[in-house]
Write an enzyme that holds these catalytic residues in place. Structure first.
Site, mmCIF file in Angstrom:
data_model
loop_
_atom_site.group_PDB
_atom_site.id
_atom_site.type_symbol
_atom_site.label_atom_id
_atom_site.label_comp_id
_atom_site.label_asym_id
_atom_site.label_seq_id
_atom_site.Cartn_x
_atom_site.Cartn_y
_atom_site.Cartn_z
ATOM 1 N N GLN A 86 -6.356 -0.334 8.950
ATOM 2 C CA GLN A 86 -5.949 -0.979 10.098
ATOM 3 C C GLN A 86 -4.252 -0.846 10.643
ATOM 4 O O GLN A 86 -3.881 -1.638 11.115
ATOM 5 C CB GLN A 86 -6.371 -2.500 9.997
ATOM 6 N N SER A 87 -4.093 0.194 10.027
ATOM 7 C CA SER A 87 -2.513 0.493 10.591
ATOM 8 C C SER A 87 -2.199 0.619 11.802
ATOM 9 O O SER A 87 -2.815 1.341 12.599
ATOM 10 C CB SER A 87 -2.053 1.746 9.693
ATOM 11 N N ASN A 88 -1.200 -0.455 12.456
ATOM 12 C CA ASN A 88 -0.885 -0.143 13.856
ATOM 13 C C ASN A 88 -0.126 0.973 14.006
ATOM 14 O O ASN A 88 -0.227 1.906 15.018
ATOM 15 C CB ASN A 88 -0.257 -1.396 14.479
ATOM 16 N N ALA A 90 -0.547 3.883 12.442
ATOM 17 C CA ALA A 90 -1.489 5.073 12.842
ATOM 18 C C ALA A 90 -2.180 5.325 14.026
ATOM 19 O O ALA A 90 -2.004 6.281 14.635
ATOM 20 C CB ALA A 90 -2.349 5.028 11.622
#
Length: 348
Positions: A86-88, A90
């Protein structure tokens, strides 16, 4: 400062500033949180870097303005970066790549790559803008540099050229995003009459680049404010090393006239990691809900929620901890709330 006036703080950066592509909606506003500040017994403001955009929103896009400029300069057709599922960062990288006509490859950490989680929130947006995924276990993620190199070599064998972006774009180049953000914030503080030693700029850190840029901006621009950061993973010792390295590399690499002393200049507030990175405690989620109902401001559970929780606890323990006032930088991450739906429903 009116929009037709020049910004002397930005002018001071100009001799050192690397190439940049404008991707974010800037400047972002500073708002006063009257009711919540009264509860804490201090003046409370928030800089809305969650307003930098939607797909490209949050703090990450400020850093990517510099990083993507370098990728294009080097002739890359693909960017590779990494993060949690859930990387912002990325998501912002994948969206920025699509906007610029590049392809993206994301190395994403999941418990079991043979059974990755269903697409939702950030990972769904990643796919929608065309990102390819490589799933990594937590142990593999610790060796992510090996996978960066492997994927870059694989792409090269196909006649493609990759540009590698570290976790969170947290390096000397990415730090320029928040060097520039501090030059944007300074005249806003001037206009409010709060650009002084009784003001603390507070933000979250998860990979060190944003907070390092804020510290460098304060020092280079000779701002009287204090800068503090709440780590949302690892510990103070870890981030002292990471941030000291980023700051030193930026000072040396860009010829910045800064007297930097890590023990003096890095104010890292530890103790609020809670259950761990991207793992929430009911008290953290309850605070997110309280702020939303009190001020209509929604934080994310991974970064800003934990940092704001740290702010509240520190202020309760020592009313003078931050001086008269805090300017909290909202670094975005709204999409991170959606995987927490079940946990939030129990509190609402």
């Amino acid at each position: 400062m009116s929009c037709n006036q020049s910004n002397p703080y930005l002018e001071k950066l100009a001799p050192h500033e690397p190439a940049r592509i404008a991707l974010a909606n800037l400047p972002t506003p500073v708002q006063k949180l009257e009711r919540f500040g009264a509860q804490l017994g201090l003046e409370l403001y928030i800089k809305r870097d969650d307003f930098t955009g939607a797909e490209l929103g949050g703090n990450k896009i400020r850093k990517l303005e510099y990083v993507m400029a370098q990728a294009l300069k080097e002739g890359a057709d693909t960017v590779i970066t990494c993060g949690g599922v859930q990387s912002n960062h990325a998501r912002a990288t994948a969206a920025a790549a699509a906007k610029l006509g590049l392809r993206s490859l994301l190395l994403l950490r999941v418990p079991d790559p043979s059974s990755p989680p269903p697409l939702e929130a950030n990972s769904l947006l990643d796919r929608m803008v065309g990102a390819d995924f490589v799933w990594l276990t937590p142990e593999e993620y610790k060796r992510r540099d090996e996978f960066f190199a492997r994927e870059a070599e694989r792409l090269a064998s196909l006649g493609r050229k990759a540009y590698l972006i570290p976790e969170g774009a947290s390096d000397a180049l990415g730090a320029w995003g928040y060097l520039r953000a501090m030059a944007e914030l300074a005249p806003q503080l001037d206009d409010l009459g709060i650009n002084d030693a009784d003001t603390t700029i507070l933000l979250a850190t998860g990979s060190g680049g944003t907070a390092s840029g804020a510290v460098l901006g304060k020092l280079l621009l000779d701002l009287p404010v204090r800068v503090a950061t709440v780590n949302v993973c690892d510990d103070r010792e870890h981030f002292m090393g990471v941030m000291a390295a980023i700051c030193t590399q930026a000072i040396e690499g860009f010829g910045l006239d800064i007297n930097f002393e890590p023990e003096r200049d890095l104010n890292i507030i530890d103790g609020y990691v809670g259950r761990g990175y991207a793992l929430s405690q009911p008290s953290e989620l309850r605070l997110i809900s309280d702020l939303a109902r009190t001020e209509g401001v929604i934080l994310d559970p991974v970064y800003t929620g934990k940092a704001f929780y740290g702010l509240v606890q520190e202020a309760k323990n020592d009313a003078a901890r931050f001086g008269k006032r805090v300017v909290f930088i909202h670094t975005g991450g709204l999409f991170g709330l959606f995987p927490k739906t079940a946990e939030l429903q129990e509190l609402l």
